[in-house]
Write a protein that holds these residues in place. Structure first.
Motif, PDB file in Angstrom:
ATOM      1  N   ALA A   1     -72.922 -24.951  50.191  1.00 46.59           N
ATOM      2  CA  ALA A   1     -74.252 -26.390  49.473  1.00 46.59           C
ATOM      3  C   ALA A   1     -74.668 -26.977  49.098  1.00 46.59           C
ATOM      4  CB  ALA A   1     -73.906 -27.051  51.337  1.00 46.59           C
ATOM      5  N   ALA A   2     -75.401 -27.165  48.518  1.00 43.51           N
ATOM      6  CA  ALA A   2     -76.633 -27.587  47.676  1.00 43.51           C
ATOM      7  C   ALA A   2     -77.247 -29.049  47.415  1.00 43.51           C
ATOM      8  CB  ALA A   2     -76.377 -26.910  46.243  1.00 43.51           C
ATOM      9  N   ASP A   3     -78.725 -29.293  47.747  1.00 49.05           N
ATOM     10  CA  ASP A   3     -79.039 -30.663  47.428  1.00 49.05           C
ATOM     11  C   ASP A   3     -79.963 -30.855  46.260  1.00 49.05           C
ATOM     12  OD1 ASP A   3     -80.120 -32.326  47.949  1.00 49.05           O
ATOM     13  OD2 ASP A   3     -80.758 -32.535  49.566  1.00 49.05           O
TER      14      ASP A   3
ATOM     15  N   VAL B   1     -84.758 -25.208  56.041  1.00 47.44           N
ATOM     16  CA  VAL B   1     -84.997 -24.319  54.953  1.00 47.44           C
ATOM     17  C   VAL B   1     -85.773 -23.344  54.343  1.00 47.44           C
ATOM     18  CG1 VAL B   1     -84.782 -24.803  52.348  1.00 47.44           C
ATOM     19  CG2 VAL B   1     -83.855 -26.477  53.898  1.00 47.44           C
ATOM     20  N   ARG B   2     -85.567 -22.159  54.511  1.00 44.03           N
ATOM     21  CA  ARG B   2     -86.879 -21.193  53.892  1.00 44.03           C
ATOM     22  C   ARG B   2     -87.204 -20.896  52.419  1.00 44.03           C
ATOM     23  NH1 ARG B   2     -82.820 -18.624  56.321  1.00 44.03           N
ATOM     24  NH2 ARG B   2     -82.443 -17.982  54.734  1.00 44.03           N
TER      25      ARG B   2
ATOM     26  N   VAL C   1     -83.394 -21.624  50.510  1.00 44.90           N
ATOM     27  CA  VAL C   1     -82.381 -21.362  51.172  1.00 44.90           C
ATOM     28  C   VAL C   1     -81.896 -21.800  53.077  1.00 44.90           C
ATOM     29  CG1 VAL C   1     -80.012 -20.118  51.781  1.00 44.90           C
ATOM     30  CG2 VAL C   1     -82.036 -19.653  49.720  1.00 44.90           C
ATOM     31  N   ALA C   2     -81.232 -22.404  53.591  1.00 45.86           N
ATOM     32  CA  ALA C   2     -81.102 -22.416  54.921  1.00 45.86           C
ATOM     33  C   ALA C   2     -80.029 -22.059  55.532  1.00 45.86           C
ATOM     34  CB  ALA C   2     -81.360 -24.053  55.435  1.00 45.86           C
ATOM     35  N   ASP C   3     -79.883 -21.673  56.256  1.00 45.05           N
ATOM     36  CA  ASP C   3     -78.308 -21.245  57.219  1.00 45.05           C
ATOM     37  C   ASP C   3     -78.223 -22.319  57.970  1.00 45.05           C
ATOM     38  OD1 ASP C   3     -77.589 -18.486  56.720  1.00 45.05           O
ATOM     39  OD2 ASP C   3     -79.825 -17.855  57.787  1.00 45.05           O
ATOM     40  N   THR C   4     -76.946 -22.935  58.116  1.00 40.51           N
ATOM     41  CA  THR C   4     -76.588 -24.195  59.079  1.00 40.51           C
ATOM     42  C   THR C   4     -75.255 -23.797  60.015  1.00 40.51           C
ATOM     43  OG1 THR C   4     -74.176 -25.152  57.928  1.00 40.51           O
ATOM     44  CG2 THR C   4     -76.032 -25.300  56.757  1.00 40.51           C
ATOM     45  N   GLU C   5     -75.549 -24.504  61.187  1.00 45.19           N
ATOM     46  CA  GLU C   5     -75.053 -24.516  61.854  1.00 45.19           C
ATOM     47  C   GLU C   5     -73.520 -24.210  62.279  1.00 45.19           C
ATOM     48  OE1 GLU C   5     -75.150 -28.021  65.381  1.00 45.19           O
ATOM     49  OE2 GLU C   5     -77.165 -28.329  63.818  1.00 45.19           O
TER      50      GLU C   5
ATOM     51  N   VAL D   1     -78.408 -23.849  49.971  1.00 43.65           N
ATOM     52  CA  VAL D   1     -79.486 -24.398  48.904  1.00 43.65           C
ATOM     53  C   VAL D   1     -80.251 -25.160  48.074  1.00 43.65           C
ATOM     54  CG1 VAL D   1     -79.710 -24.112  46.672  1.00 43.65           C
ATOM     55  CG2 VAL D   1     -78.605 -22.258  48.106  1.00 43.65           C
ATOM     56  N   SER D   2     -81.685 -26.107  48.894  1.00 48.82           N
ATOM     57  CA  SER D   2     -82.454 -27.075  48.702  1.00 48.82           C
ATOM     58  C   SER D   2     -83.545 -27.348  47.718  1.00 48.82           C
ATOM     59  CB  SER D   2     -82.704 -27.746  50.062  1.00 48.82           C
ATOM     60  OG  SER D   2     -83.119 -29.404  50.205  1.00 48.82           O
ATOM     61  N   GLY D   3     -84.042 -27.950  46.886  1.00 42.81           N
ATOM     62  CA  GLY D   3     -85.497 -27.857  46.293  1.00 42.81           C
ATOM     63  C   GLY D   3     -85.916 -29.254  46.274  1.00 42.81           C
TER      64      GLY D   3
END
Lengths: 300, 294
Positions: free
Chosen positions: B34-36, B52-53, B127-131, B137-139
Motif C-alpha cells: 500500500a502507498a499513501d 512509519v519509519r 515505510v511501515a509494517d502493518t499488522e 509506503v507513506s510520504g
C-alpha cells in the motif's frame, strides 16, 4: 476590512460548509460579504450556495514557442529551465514538454537571439456570481492542468480589484485542503484563520499540521469543530490539540441531517432550516468571526 | 504488477477509509503493498494503526537566496517573478520562501549576481509494517512546500521498489484530493483508478472534473458512491456521469457511523466490524476489483 481564511488540513472536514454558511449568515446580518473560493482544484462554494457563476477571466500562462528562423540551438534555454520542460538536443530545436512548464519565462530571459515567444496556454478560469448579498469569486483549474497556483493568484488578484471598486465589510476565503503553497497564499495576511476539523484521529492529526502552519504564518487562528457529536468521535482529542496550540474552539457544529440536506439541495443551512441546531451554531460562529476578525484587523 | 489508485476530486469523501479496508481485504487474496500519496495530509498509516519509519528525504525544491551585500535594490527580480514571491524591503530584495518556486528567473535578470538558487528539503518518505501483513509506503510534504508532485513521485518510486522486493501482485495507492499536480503524479503509470464520490451537487461537479483527468491518461476506472443513501437521486446522477465517462459502476456504500468508530480505534472498518453494513459493501467492492485485476 477584515479577511478570514477558512482552512483545516484534511479534505472534507467542512471548510466549504463553514465558509459558505458564514458568508450567508453575515450577509443576512446586513454585511457586504466577498467570498473567495480558493480551492481551485475542486471549487464547490457555488454548489453549496445554489448559485451559478459566470466566467469573468481566462487564466493564461506563458508557454514558450521557439522561432526556428531565429533559434541558434545554443541550448541556454534548456539550461535555464529548472523543471526541464525544455530539453536541448545537439543540432536540433529545443524539445518542449508543455506539462512540465511552470510559465516562469526563464527561457525567454536567457535566449540571446530572441527566438522565444509566448504561445499562451489556458490554465483555468476566474468565475463570479452575485447572490444572497454575497459576491462570490472562484478560481477554477482546467482539468488535466497541474499548475493550480497561478489560477489561485489570478482569482485573488481579481478579488482585490473588486475591493478597490466597491467596499466590502468582510472577505472570506475558502482554502484548498492540505498545507501546500496554495493554502499559504490563501491564508497569508488574513486577520483570522478558521481551522475546521472533525473529531476523528485523521481530523486531529491534520488539525495539528494546519495549526503549525498558521503559527508559522503568524495568523490568529480559531478552531471550528464540525460534526461535533459524531458517533464514535474523539472531541477530547481535538480539545487537547487546540489547547496545546493555545487556540480556542469557537463553534461546535452538530452532526445534523439538515446540513447534509443543505448540501444536496444546494441551499445554505440558514435558508433551509433557520431554526435548526446547525443554523444556531452558524449564527454563533458568525458572531465570533465578526468579533475575532475585527479585533485581528484592529490589532494589525 | 497492477497498480490501483484511489482518487476523488473532492476531499473528505472516504478515500482513505475505503483504501485501508480494500488493502486489508485484498491482501487476503493477493500479495499487496500500500502507498499513501496524499502527502499534504497522509492518513492511511493512522487508519491502519501503523508507524512509519523515515527512509529518505526528498530534496527537489529549490529556492532563491539573496546576498544582501550584493543586492542594489534595483527591483528587476520583483518584475520578472511570476509567483509574487519577491518584494523590496528597505532597499533590498526579500524572497518569500513559502511562495518561491525556485524557477531562477530572478537570478537570470539580477545585474549584480546577488541571487543564487539553493536546494531545500521538500519532504520525507518512509515505510511501515502493518499488522495485516503488508507494507505501507507513506510520504509527507514539509509544511508550506510547493512541490508535492515530487514527493508523490518519490513515494511511488519507493512503493514500487518495496512491492517488487515483496513480490507483490498489487500496489494500492491512496491518492490526494483535487485534480492538480499531486493527483496527476499519483495517477502516473497506474493500471486502474477507483473514484470515490458522494451524492451531492458538489460531488457530481468534482466527479466530472476528475474523470476528465483520468480519461486524459487513458486509465480504466471504477466508481464507488460513498454514503449513497443520503441521496438516491444524486447517486443515480453520479453513476450516469461515470458511465458516460466510460467508467464502471463498482459499488454503493451506505452511511455507516461504524466507520468513524473504527477510525477512532485506528482500524479499517472491515477489520473492526466485518458484519457492519459498510464492511459488507466494501467486501463486495473488493471482489469486483479482484475480478477486474485478474
Amino acid at each position: 476590512m477584515p479577511r478570514v481564511a477558512v482552512t483545516g488540513g484534511k479534505g472534507g472536514t467542512g471548510k466549504t460548509t463553514v465558509a459558505a454558511n458564514t458568508a450567508y449568515t453575515l450577509a443576512q446580518m446586513g454585511l457586504r460579504v466577498l467570498l473567495i473560493d480558493a480551492d481551485v482544484d475542486a471549487p464547490s462554494s457555488s454548489r453549496f450556495l445554489g448559485v451559478s457563476t459566470a466566467r469573468v477571466l481566462d487564466v493564461m500562462s506563458f508557454l514558450p514557442a521557439v522561432d526556428p528562423e531565429k533559434c541558434t540551438m545554443c541550448g541556454l534555454c534548456a539550461q535555464a529551465c529548472r523543471p526541464h520542460a525544455l530539453v536541448h538536443v545537439e543540432g536540433k530545436l529545443p524539445m518542449l514538454f508543455p506539462e512540465l512548464c511552470s510559465g516562469c519565462e526563464a527561457c525567454k530571459l536567457v535566449c540571446p537571439s530572441n527566438a522565444i515567444t509566448d504561445s499562451q496556454k489556458l490554465l483555468g478560469w476566474v468565475n463570479k456570481a452575485e447572490a444572497h448579498g454575497i459576491t462570490l469569486v472562484e478560481g477554477e483549474l482546467q482539468p488535466t492542468e497541474a499548475r493550480s497556483t497561478l489560477v489561485l493568484l489570478k482569482a485573488m488578484e481579481y478579488a482585490r480589484s473588486l475591493k478597490s471598486e466597491r467596499s466590502y465589510d468582510m472577505t472570506i476565503v475558502d482554502t484548498a485542503p492540505g498545507t501546500h503553497c496554495n493554502v499559504i497564499h490563501a491564508i497569508r495576511g488574513a486577520d483570522l484563520a478558521l481551522a475546521v476539523t472533525e473529531p476523528t484521529p485523521l481530523g486531529v492529526h491534520d488539525l495539528e499540521l494546519i495549526l503549525k502552519l498558521t503559527q508559522k504564518l503568524q495568523v490568529r487562528t480559531a478552531v471550528v469543530l464540525n460534526r461535533a457529536d459524531l458517533p464514535g468521535g474523539t472531541p477530547e482529542e481535538v480539545e487537547r490539540i487546540a489547547s496545546r496550540h493555545h487556540t480556542p474552539i469557537v463553534a461546535e457544529i452538530p452532526l445534523d441531517p439538515l446540513v447534509q440536506s443543505s448540501h444536496i439541495q444546494g441551499k445554505p443551512v440558514l435558508e433551509l432550516a433557520p431554526s435548526s441546531r446547525a443554523a444556531e451554531a452558524f449564527r454563533t460562529l458568525a458572531k465570533a468571526v465578526l468579533e475575532l476578525a475585527s479585533a485581528g484587523a484592529f490589532l494589525a | 504488477m497492477k497498480e490501483l489508485v484511489v482518487v476523488s476530486g473532492k476531499g473528505g469523501v472516504g478515500k482513505t477509509s475505503i483504501a485501508a479496508s480494500l488493502a486489508v481485504l485484498l491482501s487476503r487474496k493477493l500479495k499487496v503493498t500500500a502507498a499513501d500519496t496524499d502527502v499534504d495530509a497522509p492518513n492511511l498509516a493512522i487508519v491502519l494503526g501503523a508507524d512509519v519509519r523515515r527512509e529518505l528525504d526528498v530534496r527537489s525544491s529549490e529556492k532563491a537566496v539573496v546576498d544582501v551585500s550584493k543586492c542594489t535594490g534595483c527591483g528587476k527580480c520583483v518584475e520578472v517573478c511570476k509567483f509574487s514571491s519577491i518584494t523590496l524591503a528597505e532597499g533590498k530584495a526579500v524572497v518569500d520562501r513559502l511562495a518561491c518556486e525556485g524557477c531562477g528567473a530572478c537570478s537570470i535578470v539580477c545585474p549584480t549576481n546577488a541571487i543564487s538558487i539553493v536546494q531545500v528539503k521538500t519532504g520525507e518518505v518512509g515505510v511501515a509494517d502493518t499488522e495485516y501483513g503488508f507494507k505501507l509506503v507513506s510520504g509527507h510534504l514539509e509544511i508550506g512546500e510547493a512541490n508535492s508532485g515530487h514527493v508523490v513521485t518519490a513515494v511511488k518510486w519507493l512503493a514500487r521498489r518495496k512491492a517488487e522486493e515483496e513480490g507483490a501482485d498489487l500496489l494500492i495507492v491512496d491518492g490526494p484530493p483535487g485534480i492538480g499536480c499531486p493527483v496527476i503524479a499519483s495517477l502516473a503509470a497506474a493500471s486502474h483508478a477507483l473514484v470515490v464520490s458522494e451524492p451531492t451537487p458538489a460531488g457530481a461537479w468534482n466527479l466530472t472534473r476528475i474523470i476528465q483527468v483520468i480519461n486524459h491518461f487513458k486509465i480504466p476506472f471504477m466508481l464507488v458512491v460513498n454514503k449513497w443513501n443520503l441521496s438516491p437521486q444524486y447517486t443515480t446522477a453520479l453513476e450516469a456521469i461515470a458511465k458516460q465517462g466510460g467508467g464502471e459502476l463498482a459499488a454503493r456504500i451506505p452511511v455507516d457511523y461504524t466507520i468513524a468508530e473504527a477510525m477512532a480505534m485506528r482500524k479499517p472498518v472491515v477489520a473492526y466490524k466485518p458484519e457492519a453494513e459498510s464492511s459488507k459493501a466494501i467486501a463486495k467492492l473488493a471482489d469486483i476489483i479482484l475480478e477486474r485485476l485478474s
